[in-house]
Motif scaffolding. Structure first.
Motif, short mmCIF file in Angstrom:
data_model
loop_
_atom_site.label_atom_id
_atom_site.label_comp_id
_atom_site.label_asym_id
_atom_site.label_seq_id
_atom_site.Cartn_x
_atom_site.Cartn_y
_atom_site.Cartn_z
N ARG B 9 0.69 -1.22 -0.14
CA ARG B 9 -0.19 0.13 -0.09
C ARG B 9 0.70 1.41 0.01
O ARG B 9 0.48 2.35 -0.58
CB ARG B 9 -0.96 0.06 0.65
N SER B 13 1.64 4.35 -2.81
CA SER B 13 0.95 5.60 -2.43
C SER B 13 1.00 6.58 -3.56
O SER B 13 0.22 8.06 -2.48
CB SER B 13 1.65 5.46 -1.05
N GLN B 14 1.56 6.29 -5.00
CA GLN B 14 2.17 7.67 -5.26
C GLN B 14 0.52 8.46 -5.50
O GLN B 14 0.60 9.64 -5.90
CB GLN B 14 2.48 7.50 -6.38
N HIS B 16 -2.40 7.52 -3.90
CA HIS B 16 -2.93 6.97 -2.79
C HIS B 16 -3.57 8.41 -2.71
O HIS B 16 -3.17 9.47 -2.52
CB HIS B 16 -2.52 6.31 -2.10
N VAL B 17 -4.43 8.58 -2.49
CA VAL B 17 -5.42 10.02 -1.89
C VAL B 17 -6.70 9.58 -0.57
O VAL B 17 -6.97 8.72 -0.57
CB VAL B 17 -6.48 11.05 -3.17
N THR B 18 -6.39 10.10 0.38
CA THR B 18 -6.27 9.84 1.49
C THR B 18 -7.78 11.62 2.38
O THR B 18 -7.04 12.39 1.87
CB THR B 18 -5.52 9.60 2.74
N ALA B 19 -8.69 11.05 2.18
CA ALA B 19 -9.54 12.07 3.05
C ALA B 19 -9.69 12.54 4.56
O ALA B 19 -9.54 11.31 5.06
CB ALA B 19 -11.02 11.80 2.95
N LEU B 20 -9.46 14.05 4.48
CA LEU B 20 -9.16 13.83 6.05
C LEU B 20 -10.99 14.36 6.82
O LEU B 20 -11.15 15.43 7.04
CB LEU B 20 -8.47 14.83 6.32
N ALA C 2 -14.44 17.80 3.11
CA ALA C 2 -13.39 17.54 3.18
C ALA C 2 -12.33 17.68 2.73
O ALA C 2 -12.62 18.75 1.52
CB ALA C 2 -14.23 16.34 2.03
N LYS C 3 -11.38 17.67 3.05
CA LYS C 3 -9.89 18.39 2.79
C LYS C 3 -8.90 17.30 2.13
O LYS C 3 -8.40 17.13 2.90
CB LYS C 3 -9.31 19.00 3.31
N LEU C 4 -8.48 17.15 0.52
CA LEU C 4 -8.16 15.96 -0.10
C LEU C 4 -6.64 16.45 -0.12
O LEU C 4 -6.58 17.71 -0.10
CB LEU C 4 -8.81 15.95 -1.20
N VAL C 5 -6.08 15.30 0.77
CA VAL C 5 -4.36 15.70 0.90
C VAL C 5 -3.78 14.26 0.13
O VAL C 5 -3.53 13.36 0.26
CB VAL C 5 -4.06 15.58 2.33
N LYS C 6 -2.67 14.87 -1.20
CA LYS C 6 -2.55 13.90 -0.93
C LYS C 6 -1.10 13.89 -0.65
O LYS C 6 -0.54 14.09 0.48
CB LYS C 6 -1.41 14.00 -2.96
N GLU C 7 -1.17 12.00 -0.09
CA GLU C 7 -0.24 11.33 0.88
C GLU C 7 1.86 11.86 0.65
O GLU C 7 1.96 11.83 1.30
CB GLU C 7 -0.50 9.97 1.27
N THR C 8 1.34 12.01 -0.75
CA THR C 8 2.66 12.12 -0.65
C THR C 8 3.07 13.56 -0.69
O THR C 8 4.19 14.07 0.01
CB THR C 8 3.48 11.96 -2.56
N PHE C 13 7.72 13.13 3.43
CA PHE C 13 7.72 12.34 1.81
C PHE C 13 9.44 13.91 1.25
O PHE C 13 9.74 13.00 0.53
CB PHE C 13 7.13 12.43 0.72
#
Lengths: 295, 276, 309
Positions: B9, B13-14, B16-20, C2-8, C13
């Motif tokens: 995973r 993750s490049q 992968h988008v997560t919602a906060l 909903a605030k979207l944050v790219k994990e990278t 990183f």
């Protein structure tokens, strides 16, 4: 047959005697050099050039050469020693490469200085074509000084507790950053003490110099500070006889009438300088530590 | 150190988008999943699964050599620097696998600060000790640095004691002051998590009390994980407690429950002083 | 919301320049360490290749080198090989080294015992600085004092010209004494306190404790100290050259002029032309010096192999 008690007393007396002999030896050595040498020390003696056929010469150029060679030697050997010491203390893993490097440093440090001098003669004087010169001498002295300095650097770095490094890493510093910003400053007092002591050894070294820096000094013009000028004291390609070499040389082949008195004076001057090195090694280290921790 | 088993995973993750969003807030700040640490052939920590919530203080307790300190040092990858040390399992910070190759370990240590058992001030002035981290990480303006230093020292409850001689050697402070200076130094990096490895074990009772009070203040902003030998201390300052024994995590729960009604017999024996 | 944050984009990183300077620093320091090792290799290569050319280029005889007693590499035997009997220098070097170790060892160990067991306070306050100072005195000064004190003394009160192995031995033993003493002190101080106390508790006198416990336990370290001193004595050039008389004959007495490897090397190198048989023969002497110092280093390592660094 002696009883154990008697043997004990006898041995104790013997050990006291040995300690006494050593103290007497030093007192004798220093006393001899200073008693005979101090009367020679005058401003004229430490500034004027030597005479070849008559008395009354000084050791001015030799004194200058000794310091100039020392400075150049440190300029050449210190960066390499710092790098090598840092690598051995911080990065080297315990493998065959590290072990062989360590052995080679140890072997280098145990080579007789005359062998180092002959290497310098062959490599710098002949192959590189620099002749008997300050640069050849300084490089030979650097080779001679390098292993000792590497050990000084490695040991003073290792004496910095590991916790200091961890504290640096915990702040997100890289290993290199921790070394240069935290470990080296913390090691600085010990480092300086070690460097000054090593400098004292370089200052008195002669065997490595007779075939590299040479045994003569051209007439120097102490008002000419252009390093390219042939009469400038700073010219790195001129031959340069140091104090230590001078003492050796005039005792072997000096024809001036006062050769022995000149040697007395030069020896006193040499030991005086070494004394200064030793004393300053103690104080400068402590002073730097005080200065550094409060800024 | 070699990294074991980079999970898939993270590699993906490049994109992968997560919602906060809502549930995101209750997601643990830091968690470990079957984390094991080995020194050569010796396994110091075995398969520990633990979660650390935001703004809580978690105490790690257990007898000497139970692996709690090693576990703590794994959390900011401090163990990387020990030759022959190897880790298996996962550590997730904000859901990111910390041992992933893309993760910059220096950033990890910036975000997850650490304070050690004995105070380790640098041989520099008090000001430099605190300012050094920010300086090395690019803060240049004098004003900004002054602000960070004052802020951090205030948070570490040291400001009033040292504000008049910020430029004197940190080595002249008392042990308790030095340890608070180290906390200030860690805080100056504005970490999200603070790891404390028996921070008061070398200090006198008064200094210890100050540090404990400080921890209570700090948890309003950050997540704190503390290793301690002192059972009363764990009980006084922590919200959650995890009991370690022989490299395993035996029990984890709210501190009150662990101390008043532990599920495991072993935990009960340790807390009541029957296991050294 | 909903605030979207790219994990990278998470700070973890972030690429920092620190990793680049890390590689740079590690590379730079490795280069320095490599240079140091290469220097050793270069010295060995040059000295060995020059030193062996006496045998391979000029056709000198190895057997003659070690057993012959006539040294005249400028001249040739009838067969065309140079006359290279180095036995006088080998004997001279070994004699001054062995004798000075013989004189120095009891004094150094005695002084170290005094500093560690009899009077640690005087040891630290008086002896330690004295010894540090003595270590720092340049060898030329030892040679000069030898020349102006020891040689006349021997001449007037013993026999001969004063120059010779005896003068060389005296100068060298005084010169290596401080080094050997401080190394011996390290070795003695490394003996654990508990061993001393156990011995004293059994009713030993101090001397019995020193003799049976300390000297026995510290033996490898003491041996290393002495070998280290011998290595210095063997390799010392100028101090010896000034007092030994520099006659290339096998000495029959301690009070006749003799010579050592180093003294001949010091005297001769300036008067020969590079590449000639005469000059190559001198490099062969240098090669012997190099190999001996290697042997001393190996001996020290071998004795100390069990000890943690």
């Amino acid at each position: 047959m002696m009883s154990a008690k008697q043997a004990d007393r006898l041995a104790t007396a013997g050990l006291y005697a040995v300690a006494g002999v050593i103290l007497a030896l030093l007192a004798g050595l220093l006393g001899y050099v200073f008693v005979k040498g101090f009367p020679m020390l005058s401003w004229q003696f430490i500034t004027s050039p030597p005479q070849i056929f008559k008395g009354g010469g000084g050791v001015g150029p030799q004194l200058f050469n000794s310091f100039y060679l020392l400075v150049l030697t440190l300029v050449f050997s210190l960066p390499v020693a710092l790098g090598a010491g840092i690598y051995l203390a911080e990065y080297a893993k315990d493998n065959w490469l590290t072990r062989s490097i360590r052995i080679s440093v140890e072997v280098l440090s145990s080579l007789p200085s005359i062998v180092v001098g002959l290497f310098g003669f062959l490599f710098f004087v002949i192959y590189m074509g620099w002749g008997f010169s300050i640069i050849s001498g300084a490089l030979a002295l650097s080779v001679f000084n390098l292993p000792l300095l590497v050990r000084v650097v490695e040991q003073s770095i290792q004496s910095v507790p590991r916790t200091q490094r961890e504290a640096g890493w915990a702040l997100g510093f890289s290993k290199w950053e921790t070394i240069t910003n935290i470990v080296l400053p913390a090691a600085l007092p010990g480092l300086i003490t070690g460097i000054i002591l090593a400098a004292g050894r370089v200052f008195g070294e002669a065997a490595a110099l007779i075939y590299t820096a040479g045994m003569s000094t051209p007439a120097l013009d102490f008002t000419d500070w252009n390093p390219l000028s042939p009469v400038s004291p700073l010219n790195p390609f001129r031959p340069a006889e140091t104090m230590a070499v001078h003492i050796w040389k005039i005792n072997g082949e000096g024809i001036m009438p006062d050769a022995s008195a000149i040697s007395d004076g030069a020896a006193a001057l040499l030991i005086l300088s070494i004394l200064l090195f030793n004393l300053s090694a103690r104080f400068v280290g402590r002073f730097v530590f005080k200065k550094m921790s409060a800024s | 150190m070699q990294t074991v088993a980079v999970p898939s995973r993270v590699l993906s993750s490049q994109t992968h988008v997560t919602a906060l969003t809502g549930p995101e807030l209750t997601r643990p700040k830091l968690e470990t999943d079957r984390l094991s640490v080995f020194y050569g052939d010796h396994q110091a920590v075995s398969d520990v699964c633990l979660t650390f919530k935001k703004n809580t203080v978690t105490a790690l307790i257990g007898p000497s050599g139970c692996g709690k300190s090693t576990f703590l040092r794994a959390l900011n990858r401090m163990n990387d620097s020990i030759e022959g040390c190897r880790m298996a399992g996962e550590i997730r910070y904000d859901g990111i696998e910390l041992q992933s190759r893309q993760v910059n370990v220096l950033e990890v240590r910036k975000q997850i600060g650490m304070v050690f058992q004995r105070p380790v001030p640098f041989a520099k002035s008090i000001y430099k000790n605190v300012a050094y981290g920010p300086i090395r990480h690019g803060v240049k303006k004098k004003k900004e640095l002054d602000r960070i230093v004052e802020d951090s020292l205030r948070k570490a409850a040291l400001w009033d004691e040292v504000k008049d001689f910020l430029h004197q050697s940190a080595l002249r402070l008392s042990g308790g002051q030095q340890q608070r200076l180290c906390i200030a130094r860690a805080l100056a990096m504005q970490p999200d998590v603070l790891l404390l490895d028996e921070p008061a074990s070398a200090l006198d009772p008064v200094s210890t009390a100050k540090i404990e009070e400080l921890i209570g203040q700090l948890k309003k902003e950050i997540t704190i994980i503390i290793v301690t030998h002192n059972m009363q201390q764990a009980r006084r300052i922590s919200d959650e407690t995890a009991y370690f024994y022989m490299g395993r995590m035996v029990e984890h729960g709210p501190t009150e429950q662990i101390f008043s009604n532990p599920r495991s017999e072993q935990t009960r024996q340790y807390i009541s002083g029957q296991i050294g | 919301m909903a605030k979207l944050v790219k994990e990278t984009e998470h700070p973890l990183f972030k690429k920092s320049s620190k990793l680049r300077t890390e590689r740079f620093g590690k590379g730079l320091t490795f280069a320095a360490v490599l240079l140091t090792a290469l220097l050793t290799a270069a010295i060995f290569f040059l000295v060995i290749s020059k030193g062996l050319s006496t045998f391979f280029v000029n056709g000198g005889s190895v057997k003659e080198f070690f057993t012959g007693s006539t040294w005249n590499p400028g001249q040739k035997h009838e067969g065309g090989s140079p006359i290279i009997g180095a036995l006088p220098f080998l004997t001279g070097s070994l004699a001054v080294t062995g004798l000075s170790a013989l004189i120095c060892t009891p004094l150094a160990i005695g002084a170290a015992l005094f500093m560690s067991e009899i009077s640690p306070k005087a040891g630290r306050k008086v002896m330690q600085p004295v010894i540090e100072l003595l270590v720092g005195i340049p060898s030329v000064v030892y040679g000069f004092i030898g020349l102006s004190v020891v040689v006349p003394l021997l001449r007037d009160h013993v026999t001969g010209s004063g120059f010779g192995i005896a003068a060389g031995t005296i100068v060298l033993s005084v010169m290596i004494l401080p080094t050997v003493t401080s190394l011996a002190l390290d070795a003695i101080q490394a003996v654990p306190r508990s061993l001393r106390e156990a011995s004293l508790a059994l009713g030993s006198t101090r001397w019995q404790m020193i003799y049976k416990v300390i000297l026995k336990t510290a033996k490898p370290g003491l041996l290393m100290a002495v070998i280290f001193g011998m290595a210095r004595a063997f390799g010392e050039a100028l101090a010896v050259q000034m007092v030994i008389g520099n006659a290339s004959v096998i000495p029959h007495s301690l009070f006749e002029p003799a010579s050592t490897l180093t003294s001949i090397l010091t005297m001769g190198m300036g008067y020969t032309v590079l590449g000639t048989a005469e000059n190559n023969a001198l490099w062969t002497l240098a090669l012997i010096l190099l190999l001996m110092s290697l042997a001393f280093t190996i001996a020290v390592r071998w004795i100390g192999r069990g000890k943690p660094q």
